[in-house]
Motif scaffolding. Structure first.
Motif, PDB file in Angstrom:
ATOM      1  N   LEU A   1      -6.733  -2.788   6.584  1.00 59.97           N
ATOM      2  CA  LEU A   1      -6.617  -1.789   6.901  1.00 59.97           C
ATOM      3  C   LEU A   1      -6.531  -0.955   5.572  1.00 59.97           C
ATOM      4  N   LYS A   2      -5.289  -1.735   4.777  1.00 59.32           N
ATOM      5  CA  LYS A   2      -5.453  -1.505   3.142  1.00 59.32           C
ATOM      6  C   LYS A   2      -3.834  -0.805   3.546  1.00 59.32           C
ATOM      7  N   GLN A   3      -3.345  -1.590   4.620  1.00 60.73           N
ATOM      8  CA  GLN A   3      -1.727  -0.902   4.698  1.00 60.73           C
ATOM      9  C   GLN A   3      -0.861  -1.877   4.370  1.00 60.73           C
ATOM     10  N   TYR A   4      -0.774  -2.262   3.391  1.00 65.04           N
ATOM     11  CA  TYR A   4      -0.562  -3.426   2.198  1.00 65.04           C
ATOM     12  C   TYR A   4       0.846  -3.555   2.093  1.00 65.04           C
ATOM     13  N   LYS A   5       1.972  -3.038   3.283  1.00 62.69           N
ATOM     14  CA  LYS A   5       3.129  -2.971   2.949  1.00 62.69           C
ATOM     15  C   LYS A   5       3.809  -3.400   4.196  1.00 62.69           C
TER      16      LYS A   5
ATOM     17  N   ALA B   1      -2.457  -0.447  -9.780  1.00 63.85           N
ATOM     18  CA  ALA B   1      -1.973   0.880 -10.034  1.00 63.85           C
ATOM     19  C   ALA B   1      -0.752   1.128  -9.274  1.00 63.85           C
ATOM     20  N   HIS B   2      -0.264  -0.146  -9.296  1.00 58.95           N
ATOM     21  CA  HIS B   2       1.357  -0.001  -8.639  1.00 58.95           C
ATOM     22  C   HIS B   2       1.585  -0.800  -9.109  1.00 58.95           C
ATOM     23  N   ARG B   3       2.170  -1.441 -10.227  1.00 60.62           N
ATOM     24  CA  ARG B   3       3.023  -2.533 -10.753  1.00 60.62           C
ATOM     25  C   ARG B   3       4.183  -3.156 -10.204  1.00 60.62           C
ATOM     26  N   ASN B   4       4.582  -1.699 -10.099  1.00 60.65           N
ATOM     27  CA  ASN B   4       6.667  -2.042  -9.884  1.00 60.65           C
ATOM     28  C   ASN B   4       6.332  -1.562  -8.337  1.00 60.65           C
ATOM     29  N   GLU B   5       5.410  -2.529  -7.622  1.00 58.46           N
ATOM     30  CA  GLU B   5       5.331  -2.081  -6.104  1.00 58.46           C
ATOM     31  C   GLU B   5       5.573  -3.929  -5.741  1.00 58.46           C
ATOM     32  N   ALA B   6       7.219  -4.337  -4.825  1.00 63.51           N
ATOM     33  CA  ALA B   6       7.169  -5.802  -6.014  1.00 63.51           C
ATOM     34  C   ALA B   6       6.548  -6.394  -4.638  1.00 63.51           C
ATOM     35  N   ASP B   7       6.334  -5.165  -2.752  1.00 61.31           N
ATOM     36  CA  ASP B   7       5.773  -5.925  -2.057  1.00 61.31           C
ATOM     37  C   ASP B   7       4.099  -6.193  -2.074  1.00 61.31           C
ATOM     38  N   VAL B   8       4.001  -5.478  -2.584  1.00 63.16           N
ATOM     39  CA  VAL B   8       2.149  -5.662  -3.013  1.00 63.16           C
ATOM     40  C   VAL B   8       2.111  -6.854  -3.949  1.00 63.16           C
ATOM     41  N   ARG B   9       2.918  -7.290  -4.919  1.00 60.06           N
ATOM     42  CA  ARG B   9       2.014  -8.009  -5.722  1.00 60.06           C
ATOM     43  C   ARG B   9       3.337  -9.844  -4.842  1.00 60.06           C
ATOM     44  N   PHE B  10       4.115  -9.434  -4.092  1.00 57.44           N
ATOM     45  CA  PHE B  10       4.170 -10.709  -2.790  1.00 57.44           C
ATOM     46  C   PHE B  10       2.901 -11.213  -1.751  1.00 57.44           C
ATOM     47  N   LEU B  11       1.844  -9.593  -1.370  1.00 55.65           N
ATOM     48  CA  LEU B  11       1.168  -9.955  -0.765  1.00 55.65           C
ATOM     49  C   LEU B  11       0.496 -10.448  -1.350  1.00 55.65           C
ATOM     50  N   LEU B  12      -0.165  -9.706  -2.294  1.00 54.46           N
ATOM     51  CA  LEU B  12      -0.993 -10.934  -3.169  1.00 54.46           C
ATOM     52  C   LEU B  12      -0.851 -11.715  -3.498  1.00 54.46           C
ATOM     53  N   ALA B  13       0.297 -12.329  -3.754  1.00 58.39           N
ATOM     54  CA  ALA B  13       0.742 -13.800  -4.170  1.00 58.39           C
ATOM     55  C   ALA B  13      -0.208 -14.970  -2.714  1.00 58.39           C
ATOM     56  N   TYR B  14       1.017 -13.907  -2.094  1.00 57.10           N
ATOM     57  CA  TYR B  14       0.121 -14.585  -0.421  1.00 57.10           C
ATOM     58  C   TYR B  14      -1.633 -15.221  -0.537  1.00 57.10           C
ATOM     59  N   HIS B  15      -2.015 -14.294  -0.867  1.00 55.64           N
ATOM     60  CA  HIS B  15      -3.844 -14.204  -0.628  1.00 55.64           C
ATOM     61  C   HIS B  15      -4.332 -15.149  -1.843  1.00 55.64           C
ATOM     62  N   TYR B  16      -3.604 -14.900  -2.837  1.00 54.00           N
ATOM     63  CA  TYR B  16      -3.946 -16.283  -4.011  1.00 54.00           C
ATOM     64  C   TYR B  16      -3.649 -17.289  -3.338  1.00 54.00           C
TER      65      TYR B  16
ATOM     66  N   ALA C   1       1.359 -17.612  -8.494  1.00 50.02           N
ATOM     67  CA  ALA C   1       3.123 -17.809  -9.520  1.00 50.02           C
ATOM     68  C   ALA C   1       2.830 -16.768  -9.820  1.00 50.02           C
ATOM     69  N   GLN C   2       2.442 -15.894 -11.212  1.00 49.57           N
ATOM     70  CA  GLN C   2       1.578 -14.763 -11.787  1.00 49.57           C
ATOM     71  C   GLN C   2       2.876 -13.920 -11.137  1.00 49.57           C
ATOM     72  N   GLN C   3       2.456 -13.459  -9.612  1.00 50.26           N
ATOM     73  CA  GLN C   3       2.393 -12.777  -9.344  1.00 50.26           C
ATOM     74  C   GLN C   3       4.186 -12.843  -8.433  1.00 50.26           C
ATOM     75  N   LEU C   4       3.848 -13.985  -7.467  1.00 49.53           N
ATOM     76  CA  LEU C   4       5.265 -14.585  -7.626  1.00 49.53           C
ATOM     77  C   LEU C   4       6.508 -13.913  -8.599  1.00 49.53           C
ATOM     78  N   LYS C   5       6.512 -14.471  -9.831  1.00 52.64           N
ATOM     79  CA  LYS C   5       7.522 -13.838 -10.800  1.00 52.64           C
ATOM     80  C   LYS C   5       7.318 -12.577 -11.094  1.00 52.64           C
ATOM     81  N   ALA C   6       6.569 -11.606 -10.767  1.00 49.10           N
ATOM     82  CA  ALA C   6       6.825 -10.496 -10.812  1.00 49.10           C
ATOM     83  C   ALA C   6       7.483  -9.541  -9.784  1.00 49.10           C
ATOM     84  N   ALA C   7       7.157 -10.694  -8.888  1.00 49.71           N
ATOM     85  CA  ALA C   7       7.725 -10.160  -7.133  1.00 49.71           C
ATOM     86  C   ALA C   7       9.171 -10.320  -7.793  1.00 49.71           C
TER      87      ALA C   7
END
Length: 312
Positions: A101-105, A149-164, A174-180
């Motif tokens: 649903l793109k409710q990423y947070k 488009a929202h590179r400073n939002e840690a929560d979506v970084r974490f979500l992307l890492a989870y899917h990866y 690992a890149q997304q986890l480091k950023a988060a």
């Protein structure tokens, strides 16, 4: 096969979900606590058991999801969780629905709570919820675009890492986890997952016997009995009470909310071991500082960790 090795301790505060949201699609869930902490609904005579009711609702939610009726799936899985609120599978599926649903947070908050209870799905399980994996691939591309488009939002970084991680893309994860972890220092899980994914550095050469650490100095158990309090830089407070019959109470208070843990404790030389039911023990090195103070430092070999300084 499940990925990753999740550490089951959560630092001095025990557990904290930095991506917990109070309101989200479908009303949101209280992910401020680990999922495993919730109590199951009791069975009622002449009615389906909670597990059976939840399973039927999950089947309906899964059918709706495959038909891309994501809001219908969300409604069904929310009802299933009402029956069995401590089932990580339901919460992980709910996170997937929010992702679609793109409710990423909301999806990130749920995924964080799920991984606090145990390892996540593998690709075989994740893909089984889709009639066509190309649909998932498109949804993943949309999340990637959002992160770009929202590179400073840690929560979506974490979500992307989870899917990866679920897809088996460990380097990208690992890149997304480091950023988060860099964007949100309170995100302990990302830092710990990153450590588990990163290959250890070249082994340190063995130290000569003369350079070995001195043996631990035993601590007198009687000196620990009493009430202790520690303040943290973020304003949170930790109180630790220990009794002569080897029982403790640990209270962590942040922003007016208190989390309490209690159980037996044990002392092995200078290591204080705090136990609570079947949960992993919290183990820390105790150093008596004098003047009614002591330092408690988690036994995690982290040289940058100053530990907690308690005062009576």
């Amino acid at each position: 096969v499940v990925w990753g090795t999740i550490p089951w301790t959560w630092g001095y505060s025990w557990y904290y979900n930095p991506y917990y949201v109070t309101v989200g699609v479908g009303g949101g869930f209280d992910y401020s606590q680990p999922i495993a902490a919730a109590a199951p609904t009791q069975a009622v005579p002449d009615q389906p058991s909670p597990a059976d009711a939840a399973a039927q609702l999950l089947d309906s939610a899964r059918d709706a999801f495959m038909q891309r009726n994501y809001r219908g799936a969300l409604k069904q899985v929310n009802q299933a969780i009402a029956w069995t609120p401590n089932d990580p599978l339901l919460h992980e599926f709910r996170s997937l629905v929010c992702f679609a649903l793109k409710q990423y947070k909301e999806a990130a908050a749920g995924a964080y709570a799920v991984l606090s209870a145990g390892p996540g799905w593998d690709w075989t399980t994740m893909s089984s919820f889709y009639a066509d994996v190309r649909i998932y691939s498109q949804q993943l591309r949309e999340l990637e675009q959002y992160v770009d488009a929202h590179r400073n939002e840690a929560d979506v970084r974490f979500l992307l890492a989870y899917h990866y991680l679920t897809c088996g893309h460990t380097d990208a994860a690992a890149q997304q986890l480091k950023a988060a972890a860099q964007l949100n220092p309170k995100d302990q899980l990302s830092a710990q997952l990153l450590a588990s994914l990163t290959a250890p550095a070249e082994a340190e050469p063995a130290q000569p016997a003369a350079a070995a650490a001195a043996p631990a100095k035993p601590v007198d158990a009687a000196s620990l009995v009493g009430d202790w309090t520690a303040q943290q830089p973020d304003g949170s407070t930790i109180s630790l009470s220990m009794t002569a019959d080897s029982m403790y109470t640990w209270r962590f208070t942040r922003q007016g909310k208190t989390e309490e843990h209690a159980g037996p404790y044990a002392l092995a030389d200078d290591l204080l071991i705090l136990k609570e039911g079947n949960a992993p023990a919290m183990v820390g090195q105790v150093t008596l500082l004098g003047d009614g103070r002591l330092n408690f430092k988690l036994a995690n070999d982290n040289p940058s960790d100053p530990g907690l300084t308690f005062s009576r």
